[in-house]
Write a protein that holds these residues in place. Structure first.
Motif, PDB file in Angstrom:
ATOM      1  N   UNK A 163     -45.200-115.911  18.318  1.00 19.37           N
ATOM      2  CA  UNK A 163     -44.440-115.350  19.432  1.00 19.37           C
ATOM      3  C   UNK A 163     -45.257-115.420  20.711  1.00 19.37           C
ATOM      4  N   UNK A 164     -44.615-115.892  21.780  1.00 19.68           N
ATOM      5  CA  UNK A 164     -45.234-115.897  23.107  1.00 19.68           C
ATOM      6  C   UNK A 164     -44.717-114.669  23.857  1.00 19.68           C
ATOM      7  N   UNK A 165     -45.650-113.838  24.356  1.00 14.61           N
ATOM      8  CA  UNK A 165     -45.246-112.654  25.111  1.00 14.61           C
ATOM      9  C   UNK A 165     -44.803-113.053  26.515  1.00 14.61           C
ATOM     10  N   UNK A 166     -43.756-112.371  27.000  1.00 17.84           N
ATOM     11  CA  UNK A 166     -43.215-112.650  28.333  1.00 17.84           C
ATOM     12  C   UNK A 166     -43.459-111.455  29.236  1.00 17.84           C
ATOM     13  N   UNK A 167     -43.733-111.650  30.493  1.00 21.09           N
ATOM     14  CA  UNK A 167     -44.053-112.938  31.109  1.00 21.09           C
ATOM     15  C   UNK A 167     -45.471-113.351  30.718  1.00 21.09           C
ATOM     16  N   UNK A 168     -45.768-114.611  30.855  1.00 23.23           N
ATOM     17  CA  UNK A 168     -47.107-115.097  30.563  1.00 23.23           C
ATOM     18  C   UNK A 168     -47.145-116.056  29.405  1.00 23.23           C
ATOM     19  N   UNK A 169     -48.353-116.330  28.945  1.00 26.79           N
ATOM     20  CA  UNK A 169     -48.556-117.314  27.890  1.00 26.79           C
ATOM     21  C   UNK A 169     -49.328-116.766  26.701  1.00 26.79           C
ATOM     22  N   UNK A 170     -49.419-115.436  26.543  1.00 25.41           N
ATOM     23  CA  UNK A 170     -50.135-114.872  25.407  1.00 25.41           C
ATOM     24  C   UNK A 170     -49.378-115.228  24.134  1.00 25.41           C
ATOM     25  N   UNK A 171     -50.036-115.949  23.224  1.00 30.62           N
ATOM     26  CA  UNK A 171     -49.430-116.361  21.966  1.00 30.62           C
ATOM     27  C   UNK A 171     -50.017-115.533  20.836  1.00 30.62           C
ATOM     28  N   UNK A 172     -49.140-114.923  20.038  1.00 31.71           N
ATOM     29  CA  UNK A 172     -49.564-114.158  18.870  1.00 31.71           C
ATOM     30  C   UNK A 172     -49.055-114.920  17.645  1.00 31.71           C
ATOM     31  N   UNK A 173     -49.954-115.233  16.734  1.00 34.32           N
ATOM     32  CA  UNK A 173     -49.594-116.011  15.551  1.00 34.32           C
ATOM     33  C   UNK A 173     -49.329-115.107  14.355  1.00 34.32           C
ATOM     34  N   UNK A 174     -48.449-115.574  13.486  1.00 30.21           N
ATOM     35  CA  UNK A 174     -48.118-114.901  12.217  1.00 30.21           C
ATOM     36  C   UNK A 174     -47.695-113.454  12.402  1.00 30.21           C
ATOM     37  N   UNK A 175     -46.750-113.236  13.291  1.00 31.45           N
ATOM     38  CA  UNK A 175     -46.213-111.896  13.542  1.00 31.45           C
ATOM     39  C   UNK A 175     -45.142-111.599  12.493  1.00 31.45           C
ATOM     40  N   UNK A 176     -45.263-110.484  11.749  1.00 30.62           N
ATOM     41  CA  UNK A 176     -44.196-110.131  10.812  1.00 30.62           C
ATOM     42  C   UNK A 176     -42.884-109.927  11.566  1.00 30.62           C
ATOM     43  N   UNK A 177     -41.794-110.411  10.976  1.00 29.26           N
ATOM     44  CA  UNK A 177     -40.470-110.252  11.570  1.00 29.26           C
ATOM     45  C   UNK A 177     -39.713-109.234  10.726  1.00 29.26           C
ATOM     46  N   UNK A 178     -39.353-108.116  11.337  1.00 27.96           N
ATOM     47  CA  UNK A 178     -38.625-107.072  10.624  1.00 27.96           C
ATOM     48  C   UNK A 178     -37.240-107.546  10.241  1.00 27.96           C
ATOM     49  N   UNK A 179     -36.832-107.207   9.035  1.00 28.94           N
ATOM     50  CA  UNK A 179     -35.482-107.521   8.570  1.00 28.94           C
ATOM     51  C   UNK A 179     -34.902-106.275   7.915  1.00 28.94           C
ATOM     52  N   UNK A 180     -33.595-106.207   7.842  1.00 34.34           N
ATOM     53  CA  UNK A 180     -32.949-105.131   7.101  1.00 34.34           C
ATOM     54  C   UNK A 180     -33.121-105.455   5.626  1.00 34.34           C
ATOM     55  N   UNK A 181     -33.805-104.579   4.879  1.00 38.36           N
ATOM     56  CA  UNK A 181     -34.004-104.864   3.469  1.00 38.36           C
ATOM     57  C   UNK A 181     -34.293-103.611   2.675  1.00 38.36           C
ATOM     58  N   UNK A 182     -34.038-103.725   1.382  1.00 35.61           N
ATOM     59  CA  UNK A 182     -34.431-102.725   0.401  1.00 35.61           C
ATOM     60  C   UNK A 182     -35.182-103.480  -0.688  1.00 35.61           C
ATOM     61  N   UNK A 183     -35.453-102.837  -1.803  1.00 39.13           N
ATOM     62  CA  UNK A 183     -36.144-103.514  -2.893  1.00 39.13           C
ATOM     63  C   UNK A 183     -35.318-104.685  -3.437  1.00 39.13           C
ATOM     64  N   UNK A 184     -33.987-104.613  -3.342  1.00 39.86           N
ATOM     65  CA  UNK A 184     -33.136-105.637  -3.958  1.00 39.86           C
ATOM     66  C   UNK A 184     -32.269-106.446  -2.999  1.00 39.86           C
ATOM     67  N   UNK A 185     -32.143-106.044  -1.732  1.00 42.41           N
ATOM     68  CA  UNK A 185     -31.224-106.713  -0.822  1.00 42.41           C
ATOM     69  C   UNK A 185     -31.883-106.976   0.523  1.00 42.41           C
ATOM     70  N   UNK A 186     -31.361-107.963   1.263  1.00 46.41           N
ATOM     71  CA  UNK A 186     -31.892-108.252   2.595  1.00 46.41           C
ATOM     72  C   UNK A 186     -30.828-108.895   3.463  1.00 46.41           C
ATOM     73  N   UNK A 187     -31.009-108.762   4.767  1.00 45.74           N
ATOM     74  CA  UNK A 187     -30.209-109.475   5.767  1.00 45.74           C
ATOM     75  C   UNK A 187     -31.213-110.194   6.653  1.00 45.74           C
ATOM     76  N   UNK A 188     -31.151-111.507   6.706  1.00 46.17           N
ATOM     77  CA  UNK A 188     -32.120-112.302   7.461  1.00 46.17           C
ATOM     78  C   UNK A 188     -31.416-112.980   8.642  1.00 46.17           C
ATOM     79  N   UNK A 189     -32.023-112.869   9.816  1.00 50.01           N
ATOM     80  CA  UNK A 189     -31.513-113.545  11.005  1.00 50.01           C
ATOM     81  C   UNK A 189     -32.157-114.929  11.099  1.00 50.01           C
TER      82      UNK A 189
END
Length: 168
Positions: A39-65
């Protein structure tokens, strides 16, 4: 008095101004299997690598964007270091606090320059912005339009389905 004002201004800039709380970012790359992104932070060019992406999930189900390059997202910075949690290691956590290295993407952000479709604005809508496929709930109705695929055992309770006005 001017010296006191200058002192507190510098204190605020140096202390509070250095805290990372949240930011708007832009997806550079996305791994939907690991649910992480660069992810590149805005404004600017700060790049963060391997950022976890939150998803709606439980132990058995998920919704992925399906994030893609250029998508605007809200990035939050966790109060304490998250590496040990994300990799389930037993190492003691570091003393790192509110660092850009501890970012998590929590959701997409719709910029004010990009309108969402006006149709069904007062209903729950899961759909493509183009309108090609939508799933809408509201007013006592569920409406599915576009190319929708169902996989697995499908049970329909209620009025029989009709294709072209004919029961089948």
């Amino acid at each position: 008095m001017k010296e006191a004002n200058d002192f507190f201004r510098r204190f605020k800039e140096n202390t509070i101004g250095g805290l990372n709380t949240c930011a708007i970012g832009e997806i550079v790359t996305y791994d939907p299997i690991k649910s992480k992104a660069d992810v590149k932070l805005l404004p600017g060019d700060t790049l963060i690598k391997s950022v976890p992406v939150g998803i709606q999930q439980t132990a058995d189900f998920f919704i992925r964007m399906p994030y893609k390059r250029g998508d605007a997202v809200l990035v939050v910075f966790v109060q304490r270091e998250i590496d040990n949690i994300m990799y389930q290691s037993n190492n003691p956590a570091s003393q790192r606090m509110l660092a850009v290295d501890d970012a998590i993407v929590v959701c997409g952000i719709n910029l004010f320059t990009n309108d969402l479709p006006a149709a069904d604005a007062n209903k729950l809508v899961v759909g493509e912005k183009s309108g090609a496929a939508t799933f809408t709930i509201g007013g006592g109705d569920v409406v599915i339009s576009g190319n929708i695929s169902l996989k697995g055992k499908v049970n329909v309770n209620g009025t029989p389905l009709q294709a072209g006005g004919t029961s089948f």
